[in-house]
Design a protein around this motif. Structure first.
Motif, PDB file in Angstrom:
ATOM      1  N   SER A   1       1.033  -1.004  -0.270  1.00  0.00           N
ATOM      2  CA  SER A   1       0.105   0.291  -0.261  1.00  0.00           C
ATOM      3  C   SER A   1       0.827   1.007   0.287  1.00  0.00           C
ATOM      4  O   SER A   1       1.520   1.308   0.721  1.00  0.00           O
ATOM      5  CB  SER A   1      -1.175  -0.038   0.841  1.00  0.00           C
ATOM      6  OG  SER A   1      -1.804   1.514   1.219  1.00  0.00           O
ATOM      7  N   PHE A   2       0.416   2.552  -0.739  1.00  0.00           N
ATOM      8  CA  PHE A   2       0.972   3.281  -0.022  1.00  0.00           C
ATOM      9  C   PHE A   2       0.699   4.346   1.085  1.00  0.00           C
ATOM     10  O   PHE A   2       1.559   5.666   1.291  1.00  0.00           O
ATOM     11  CB  PHE A   2       0.295   4.621  -1.046  1.00  0.00           C
ATOM     12  CG  PHE A   2       1.410   5.244  -2.509  1.00  0.00           C
ATOM     13  CD1 PHE A   2       0.386   5.671  -3.174  1.00  0.00           C
ATOM     14  CD2 PHE A   2       2.388   5.894  -2.231  1.00  0.00           C
ATOM     15  CE1 PHE A   2       1.600   5.832  -5.020  1.00  0.00           C
ATOM     16  CE2 PHE A   2       3.049   6.213  -3.144  1.00  0.00           C
ATOM     17  CZ  PHE A   2       2.497   6.412  -4.206  1.00  0.00           C
ATOM     18  N   ASN A   3      -0.138   3.630   2.056  1.00  0.00           N
ATOM     19  CA  ASN A   3      -0.130   4.278   3.241  1.00  0.00           C
ATOM     20  C   ASN A   3       0.944   4.519   3.875  1.00  0.00           C
ATOM     21  O   ASN A   3       2.481   3.987   4.124  1.00  0.00           O
ATOM     22  CB  ASN A   3      -1.240   3.590   3.582  1.00  0.00           C
ATOM     23  CG  ASN A   3      -2.641   3.368   3.846  1.00  0.00           C
ATOM     24  OD1 ASN A   3      -2.515   4.307   3.328  1.00  0.00           O
ATOM     25  ND2 ASN A   3      -3.340   2.321   3.991  1.00  0.00           N
TER      26      ASN A   3
ATOM     27  N   GLY B   1      -2.496  26.669  -8.791  1.00  0.00           N
ATOM     28  CA  GLY B   1      -3.669  26.980  -9.553  1.00  0.00           C
ATOM     29  C   GLY B   1      -4.126  26.152 -10.028  1.00  0.00           C
ATOM     30  O   GLY B   1      -5.858  26.629 -11.182  1.00  0.00           O
ATOM     31  N   ARG B   2      -3.702  25.393 -11.680  1.00  0.00           N
ATOM     32  CA  ARG B   2      -3.487  24.954 -12.306  1.00  0.00           C
ATOM     33  C   ARG B   2      -3.557  23.281 -11.779  1.00  0.00           C
ATOM     34  O   ARG B   2      -4.496  22.281 -13.143  1.00  0.00           O
ATOM     35  CB  ARG B   2      -2.281  25.374 -13.155  1.00  0.00           C
ATOM     36  CG  ARG B   2      -2.676  26.054 -13.818  1.00  0.00           C
ATOM     37  CD  ARG B   2      -2.177  27.363 -15.090  1.00  0.00           C
ATOM     38  NE  ARG B   2      -0.137  26.328 -15.011  1.00  0.00           N
ATOM     39  CZ  ARG B   2       0.058  25.449 -15.801  1.00  0.00           C
ATOM     40  NH1 ARG B   2       0.056  25.151 -16.852  1.00  0.00           N
ATOM     41  NH2 ARG B   2       2.094  25.280 -15.579  1.00  0.00           N
ATOM     42  N   PHE B   3      -2.881  22.750 -11.201  1.00  0.00           N
ATOM     43  CA  PHE B   3      -3.187  21.708 -10.240  1.00  0.00           C
ATOM     44  C   PHE B   3      -3.040  21.336 -10.073  1.00  0.00           C
ATOM     45  O   PHE B   3      -3.047  21.751  -8.761  1.00  0.00           O
ATOM     46  CB  PHE B   3      -0.503  21.091 -11.401  1.00  0.00           C
ATOM     47  CG  PHE B   3      -1.009  20.963 -12.342  1.00  0.00           C
ATOM     48  CD1 PHE B   3      -1.134  21.634 -13.285  1.00  0.00           C
ATOM     49  CD2 PHE B   3       0.428  20.355 -12.751  1.00  0.00           C
ATOM     50  CE1 PHE B   3      -0.758  21.712 -14.859  1.00  0.00           C
ATOM     51  CE2 PHE B   3       1.611  20.699 -14.079  1.00  0.00           C
ATOM     52  CZ  PHE B   3       0.936  20.916 -14.788  1.00  0.00           C
ATOM     53  N   THR B   4      -3.582  19.723  -9.351  1.00  0.00           N
ATOM     54  CA  THR B   4      -4.032  19.548  -7.928  1.00  0.00           C
ATOM     55  C   THR B   4      -3.593  17.720  -7.827  1.00  0.00           C
ATOM     56  O   THR B   4      -3.365  16.696  -8.789  1.00  0.00           O
ATOM     57  CB  THR B   4      -5.524  19.400  -7.647  1.00  0.00           C
ATOM     58  OG1 THR B   4      -5.809  21.388  -8.454  1.00  0.00           O
ATOM     59  CG2 THR B   4      -6.304  18.875  -6.524  1.00  0.00           C
ATOM     60  N   MET B   5      -2.937  17.498  -6.340  1.00  0.00           N
ATOM     61  CA  MET B   5      -2.420  16.545  -6.040  1.00  0.00           C
ATOM     62  C   MET B   5      -3.591  15.619  -5.262  1.00  0.00           C
ATOM     63  O   MET B   5      -3.966  16.517  -4.127  1.00  0.00           O
ATOM     64  CB  MET B   5      -0.342  16.565  -5.748  1.00  0.00           C
ATOM     65  CG  MET B   5      -0.594  15.280  -4.997  1.00  0.00           C
ATOM     66  SD  MET B   5       1.116  15.275  -4.970  1.00  0.00           S
ATOM     67  CE  MET B   5       1.359  13.665  -4.701  1.00  0.00           C
ATOM     68  N   SER B   6      -3.603  14.514  -5.395  1.00  0.00           N
ATOM     69  CA  SER B   6      -4.351  13.810  -4.514  1.00  0.00           C
ATOM     70  C   SER B   6      -4.261  12.079  -4.309  1.00  0.00           C
ATOM     71  O   SER B   6      -3.259  12.491  -5.144  1.00  0.00           O
ATOM     72  CB  SER B   6      -5.871  13.722  -4.783  1.00  0.00           C
ATOM     73  OG  SER B   6      -6.176  13.616  -6.209  1.00  0.00           O
TER      74      SER B   6
ATOM     75  N   THR C   1      -2.536   4.666  -5.098  1.00  0.00           N
ATOM     76  CA  THR C   1      -2.711   5.678  -6.319  1.00  0.00           C
ATOM     77  C   THR C   1      -2.608   6.971  -6.225  1.00  0.00           C
ATOM     78  O   THR C   1      -3.473   7.990  -5.271  1.00  0.00           O
ATOM     79  CB  THR C   1      -3.618   5.459  -7.158  1.00  0.00           C
ATOM     80  OG1 THR C   1      -3.855   4.160  -7.516  1.00  0.00           O
ATOM     81  CG2 THR C   1      -3.593   6.360  -8.510  1.00  0.00           C
ATOM     82  N   VAL C   2      -1.708   7.862  -6.360  1.00  0.00           N
ATOM     83  CA  VAL C   2      -2.026   9.307  -6.383  1.00  0.00           C
ATOM     84  C   VAL C   2      -1.841   9.754  -7.645  1.00  0.00           C
ATOM     85  O   VAL C   2      -1.784   8.868  -8.635  1.00  0.00           O
ATOM     86  CB  VAL C   2      -0.175  10.040  -5.638  1.00  0.00           C
ATOM     87  CG1 VAL C   2      -0.686   9.377  -3.914  1.00  0.00           C
ATOM     88  CG2 VAL C   2       1.083   9.569  -6.481  1.00  0.00           C
TER      89      VAL C   2
END
Length: 125
Positions: A28-30, A66-71, A78-79
């Motif tokens: 996991s990415f955890n 303001g243009r890119f968002t990371m989640s 997955t990111v």
């Protein structure tokens, strides 16, 4: 230790959008902080965005704010990097990176010890 695989790159016109994914396996990415970096031809690798391991803290390069968002979606290991209002200067190979136990959103590439193979993003004018 996890391995990272990026996907979602491609060719898009200026003003368009792309969504990059970075999947971790076999575990996991955890517990991992993650970052996105990019490298254009003839240029050094530069920071794009970062996400802490659990606090939800984020950091963005001024050029993408303001243009890119990371989640992240821990259930899917997955990111993501959602890229909107793309510009020709966003053209580069985009790399996903990870490091264990990252309380803060780390912006330095040297602080990451796990890297994906990269995915090409090309923005035409």
């Amino acid at each position: 230790q996890i391995q990272l695989v990026e996907s979602g790159g491609g060719l898009v016109q200026a003003g368009g959008s792309l969504s990059l994914s970075c999947a971790a396996s076999p575990r996991s990415f955890n517990g991992y902080g993650a970052g996105w970096f990019r490298q254009a031809p003839g240029k050094e690798r530069e920071f794009v965005a970062a996400l802490s391991s659990s606090s939800g803290r984020t950091a963005y390069a001024d050029s993408v704010k303001g243009r890119f968002t990371m989640s992240r979606d821990n259930a899917k290991n997955t990111v993501y990097l959602q890229m909107d209002s793309l510009k020709p200067e966003d053209t580069a190979v985009y790399y996903c990176a990870a490091r264990l136990y990252s309380i803060n959103a780390v912006t330095l590439a040297t602080m990451y010890n796990i890297w994906g193979q990269g995915t090409q993003v090309t923005v035409s004018s």
